[in-house]
Design a protein around this motif. Structure first.
Motif, PDB file in Angstrom:
ATOM      1  N   SER A  11       0.830  -1.206   0.000  1.00 25.05           N
ATOM      2  CA  SER A  11       0.000   0.000   0.000  1.00 25.05           C
ATOM      3  C   SER A  11       0.863   1.253   0.000  1.00 25.05           C
ATOM      4  CB  SER A  11      -0.919   0.005   1.225  1.00 25.05           C
ATOM      5  OG  SER A  11      -0.160   0.116   2.405  1.00 25.05           O
ATOM      6  N   THR A  58      -5.223  -1.914  -2.072  1.00 24.96           N
ATOM      7  CA  THR A  58      -6.672  -1.737  -2.024  1.00 24.96           C
ATOM      8  C   THR A  58      -7.395  -3.079  -1.931  1.00 24.96           C
ATOM      9  OG1 THR A  58      -6.443   0.282  -3.326  1.00 24.96           O
ATOM     10  CG2 THR A  58      -8.640  -0.694  -3.200  1.00 24.96           C
ATOM     11  N   GLY A  71      -4.763   1.777  -1.003  1.00 28.64           N
ATOM     12  CA  GLY A  71      -5.107   1.615   0.412  1.00 28.64           C
ATOM     13  C   GLY A  71      -4.522   0.345   0.991  1.00 28.64           C
ATOM     14  N   GLN A  98      -9.138  -0.553   4.315  1.00 34.26           N
ATOM     15  CA  GLN A  98      -9.825  -0.869   3.073  1.00 34.26           C
ATOM     16  C   GLN A  98     -10.597  -2.186   3.104  1.00 34.26           C
ATOM     17  OE1 GLN A  98      -8.860   1.615   0.606  1.00 34.26           O
ATOM     18  NE2 GLN A  98     -10.768   1.001  -0.375  1.00 34.26           N
TER      19      GLN A  98
END
Length: 207
Positions: A65, A101, A128, A166
């Motif tokens: 991330s 993510t 994320g 996330q």
């Protein structure tokens, strides 16, 4: 060396390790060394096995991330060092799962150390952090698909800052899925300060 034991008590698997007062692993134990109680009532142990030398099925979860962008090289080198020191070609297999993510399977279970190393080095950071989803996915869809519960040791190694923002699944749902599939979780924090963060607490909780 670490030895993990499995007790099958009325078809409920109890996976554990034994240490002495100094934290050193105790090996060479047998079924007769254990008593399982429910309340004060002894329970019958249906089967007992020591997993110290069983083949390893390992999922390496690499945080890719945006929050660890400046520490990605550390994560990559740590993961590569772990693979080279632990994996026994011809016996053990490892998969690499990156997560930002969403979790993404980079390479499925293999004993090809060169391929694992190459994939880890090629990871790039961004997006994320879906740590819980990655643990859930690795436990259910990769390690949980390996048949023969008594033939393999299953483990996840997480390299992350532990900060999730996330995931669809919760922290406890991910842990429950790991436990359901007899997966032990080890964690490596990317926090280089001496101050414990919320992410460090999450990683300790899983470990």
């Amino acid at each position: 060396a670490q030895t993990r034991y499995v007790l099958d008590v009325f078809r409920v698997n109890l996976l554990f390790t034994v240490t002495d007062r100094r934290g050193r692993f105790v090996t060479g134990l047998s079924e007769n060394d254990f008593v399982v109680l429910e309340g004060k009532n002894p329970q019958k142990i249906l089967s007992f096995a020591a997993e110290g030398n069983l083949p390893l099925r390992l999922a390496i979860l690499v945080d890719s991330s945006n929050s660890i962008r400046d520490r990605l090289r550390f994560i990559q080198e740590s993961a590569i060092e772990f693979v080279n020191s632990v994996l026994r070609p011809g016996q053990d297999r490892a998969a690499v799962i990156s997560f930002d993510t969403a979790p993404e399977l980079q390479v499925d279970l293999t004993d090809n150390i060169e391929r694992l190393t190459r994939v880890i080095r090629n990871l790039r950071a961004g997006g994320g952090t879906s740590l819980y989803d990655a643990i859930y996915f690795a436990s259910r869809d990769r390690l949980g698909q390996e048949e023969g519960r008594d033939k393999f040791r299953r483990a996840i190694v997480v390299l992350s800052d532990g900060e999730d923002n996330q995931s669809r699944y919760t922290r406890d749902q991910a842990l429950e899925m790991a436990q359901r599939n007899d997966v032990v979780i080890y964690t490596i924090s990317t926090n280089v300060t001496r101050n414990e963060t919320g992410g460090d607490k999450v990683l300790k909780y899983y470990a």
